[in-house]
Motif scaffolding. Sequence first.
Motif, PDB file in Angstrom:
ATOM      1  N   LEU A  56       0.813  -1.217   0.000  1.00  0.00           N
ATOM      2  CA  LEU A  56       0.000   0.000   0.000  1.00  0.00           C
ATOM      3  C   LEU A  56       0.845   1.266   0.000  1.00  0.00           C
ATOM      4  N   LEU A  57       2.143   1.126   0.245  1.00  0.00           N
ATOM      5  CA  LEU A  57       3.048   2.273   0.100  1.00  0.00           C
ATOM      6  C   LEU A  57       3.301   2.609  -1.362  1.00  0.00           C
ATOM      7  N   PHE A  58       3.073   1.651  -2.248  1.00  0.00           N
ATOM      8  CA  PHE A  58       3.370   1.829  -3.673  1.00  0.00           C
ATOM      9  C   PHE A  58       2.109   1.915  -4.534  1.00  0.00           C
ATOM     10  N   ASN A  59       0.970   1.553  -3.958  1.00  0.00           N
ATOM     11  CA  ASN A  59      -0.250   1.498  -4.751  1.00  0.00           C
ATOM     12  C   ASN A  59      -1.441   1.695  -3.810  1.00  0.00           C
ATOM     13  N   THR A  60      -2.322   2.623  -4.154  1.00  0.00           N
ATOM     14  CA  THR A  60      -3.592   2.763  -3.422  1.00  0.00           C
ATOM     15  C   THR A  60      -4.664   2.096  -4.269  1.00  0.00           C
ATOM     16  N   PRO A  61      -4.951   0.832  -3.996  1.00  0.00           N
ATOM     17  CA  PRO A  61      -5.773   0.050  -4.929  1.00  0.00           C
ATOM     18  C   PRO A  61      -7.255   0.381  -4.856  1.00  0.00           C
ATOM     19  N   LYS A 218       9.159   6.515   4.375  1.00  0.00           N
ATOM     20  CA  LYS A 218       9.022   6.598   5.832  1.00  0.00           C
ATOM     21  C   LYS A 218       7.853   7.487   6.219  1.00  0.00           C
ATOM     22  N   ASP A 219       7.700   8.602   5.513  1.00  0.00           N
ATOM     23  CA  ASP A 219       6.577   9.501   5.788  1.00  0.00           C
ATOM     24  C   ASP A 219       5.247   8.816   5.481  1.00  0.00           C
ATOM     25  N   GLN A 220       5.197   8.109   4.366  1.00  0.00           N
ATOM     26  CA  GLN A 220       3.979   7.394   3.991  1.00  0.00           C
ATOM     27  C   GLN A 220       3.681   6.270   4.988  1.00  0.00           C
ATOM     28  N   GLU A 221       4.732   5.614   5.453  1.00  0.00           N
ATOM     29  CA  GLU A 221       4.545   4.502   6.413  1.00  0.00           C
ATOM     30  C   GLU A 221       3.859   4.990   7.670  1.00  0.00           C
ATOM     31  N   TRP A 222       4.276   6.149   8.185  1.00  0.00           N
ATOM     32  CA  TRP A 222       3.674   6.685   9.406  1.00  0.00           C
ATOM     33  C   TRP A 222       2.183   6.907   9.204  1.00  0.00           C
ATOM     34  N   SER A 223       1.815   7.516   8.097  1.00  0.00           N
ATOM     35  CA  SER A 223       0.409   7.805   7.807  1.00  0.00           C
ATOM     36  C   SER A 223      -0.383   6.519   7.586  1.00  0.00           C
ATOM     37  N   LEU A 224       0.190   5.584   6.838  1.00  0.00           N
ATOM     38  CA  LEU A 224      -0.501   4.331   6.538  1.00  0.00           C
ATOM     39  C   LEU A 224      -0.674   3.482   7.801  1.00  0.00           C
ATOM     40  N   SER A 225       0.337   3.463   8.647  1.00  0.00           N
ATOM     41  CA  SER A 225       0.236   2.701   9.895  1.00  0.00           C
ATOM     42  C   SER A 225      -0.906   3.219  10.759  1.00  0.00           C
ATOM     43  N   GLN A 227      -3.535   4.692   9.672  1.00  0.00           N
ATOM     44  CA  GLN A 227      -4.768   4.334   8.959  1.00  0.00           C
ATOM     45  C   GLN A 227      -5.154   2.876   9.212  1.00  0.00           C
ATOM     46  N   LEU A 228      -4.169   1.975   9.250  1.00  0.00           N
ATOM     47  CA  LEU A 228      -4.440   0.549   9.386  1.00  0.00           C
ATOM     48  C   LEU A 228      -4.588   0.109  10.841  1.00  0.00           C
ATOM     49  N   GLY A 229      -3.974   0.839  11.758  1.00  0.00           N
ATOM     50  CA  GLY A 229      -4.099   0.501  13.167  1.00  0.00           C
ATOM     51  C   GLY A 229      -2.947  -0.293  13.749  1.00  0.00           C
ATOM     52  N   PHE A 230      -1.838  -0.379  13.021  1.00  0.00           N
ATOM     53  CA  PHE A 230      -0.630  -1.036  13.528  1.00  0.00           C
ATOM     54  C   PHE A 230       0.563  -0.515  12.740  1.00  0.00           C
ATOM     55  N   SER A 231       1.765  -0.716  13.295  1.00  0.00           N
ATOM     56  CA  SER A 231       2.959  -0.151  12.675  1.00  0.00           C
ATOM     57  C   SER A 231       3.519  -1.061  11.580  1.00  0.00           C
ATOM     58  N   LEU A 232       3.796  -0.439  10.446  1.00  0.00           N
ATOM     59  CA  LEU A 232       4.471  -1.122   9.347  1.00  0.00           C
ATOM     60  C   LEU A 232       5.980  -0.900   9.386  1.00  0.00           C
ATOM     61  N   GLN A 233       6.446  -0.096  10.343  1.00  0.00           N
ATOM     62  CA  GLN A 233       7.855   0.275  10.374  1.00  0.00           C
ATOM     63  C   GLN A 233       8.799  -0.929  10.455  1.00  0.00           C
ATOM     64  N   PRO A 234       8.502  -1.954  11.294  1.00  0.00           N
ATOM     65  CA  PRO A 234       9.424  -3.091  11.349  1.00  0.00           C
ATOM     66  C   PRO A 234       9.603  -3.791  10.005  1.00  0.00           C
ATOM     67  N   TYR A 235       8.579  -3.744   9.165  1.00  0.00           N
ATOM     68  CA  TYR A 235       8.635  -4.432   7.869  1.00  0.00           C
ATOM     69  C   TYR A 235       9.267  -3.535   6.809  1.00  0.00           C
ATOM     70  N   LEU A 236       8.976  -2.232   6.896  1.00  0.00           N
ATOM     71  CA  LEU A 236       9.634  -1.306   5.960  1.00  0.00           C
ATOM     72  C   LEU A 236      11.149  -1.318   6.180  1.00  0.00           C
ATOM     73  N   SER A 237      11.578  -1.456   7.426  1.00  0.00           N
ATOM     74  CA  SER A 237      13.012  -1.462   7.718  1.00  0.00           C
ATOM     75  C   SER A 237      13.712  -2.692   7.130  1.00  0.00           C
ATOM     76  N   ARG A 238      12.932  -3.736   6.835  1.00  0.00           N
ATOM     77  CA  ARG A 238      13.503  -4.966   6.262  1.00  0.00           C
ATOM     78  C   ARG A 238      13.265  -5.053   4.748  1.00  0.00           C
ATOM     79  N   LEU A 239      12.626  -4.061   4.174  1.00  0.00           N
ATOM     80  CA  LEU A 239      12.302  -4.122   2.748  1.00  0.00           C
ATOM     81  C   LEU A 239      13.562  -3.943   1.917  1.00  0.00           C
ATOM     82  N   ALA A 240      13.839  -4.899   1.051  1.00  0.00           N
ATOM     83  CA  ALA A 240      15.032  -4.870   0.218  1.00  0.00           C
ATOM     84  C   ALA A 240      14.631  -4.789  -1.246  1.00  0.00           C
TER      85      ALA A 240
END
Length: 242
Positions: A56-61, A218-225, A227-240
């Motif tokens: 959802l950081l790359f596409n708002t479906p 990172k800015d989008q992750e904060w807003s999306l997290s 919106q969804l009700g949980f943090s995506l930061q741990p997964y964004l930090s591992r995104l390769a």
Amino acid sequence: MQEIFSAQDEYGPILVWESEGRRTLSFGGPDAQSSWHKSEPHVPQLEYVRAMLLVLLFNTPKHTLTLGLGAGTLNSCLHAGVAGLRQQVVELRPAVMEAAQRYFQLPQGKRMQLHRADAFAFMRDYQGKKLDVIFSDLYNADDAEGEQFSVGFLNNCRRQLKAGGWLVLNCWDCHQTDDFMRLLHTHFSDVRSCLTSSGNWVVFAGTVAATTNAKALKDQEWSLSKQLGFSLQPYLSRLASH
């Protein structure tokens, strides 16, 4: 832990267990297929499902397709978190659909269309509108369904995605091979992945290369997290990127 639902079909058992407000879907193997908590009905409890939502950081479906329902925790989260999203879900086993609706509060209505079908045949024959995101989470009791890693399946998914669309695959770490990476790069312009601590390897394959830089993500992750009700930061930090 109490068993609250059981069924058996030609593919094996389908079980739902409950303990202290948490429900777990199992196909009889060593791994939980899905986990849900009644205090957070729209929040996925398993790490790999949360990681899949990085797309959802790359596409708002507006229109997604999910192959493999499980308990529907991914779909419940999308239904609650993405306004106006229309979802199609393909599931082979009727008892899995029943369990998702009865015990995991899978949303019902016009925005959620369920198909009882073999996912690979469905993708070969699909004639509907092009899709923004395809989520593939096809597992039996013991492992991922191997056809997900085939040329034919990847080609079928690529054909049904819009320009700018993404395929999201839930794999295991052992599927991270040079041959599979070459296949992905043959069909897709942007290939990324997130390896979770549970050993799930979530692949994101985009039809067009995303141009968002690290700070913007990172800015989008904060807003999306939020919106969804949980943090995506741990997964964004591992995104390769690959």
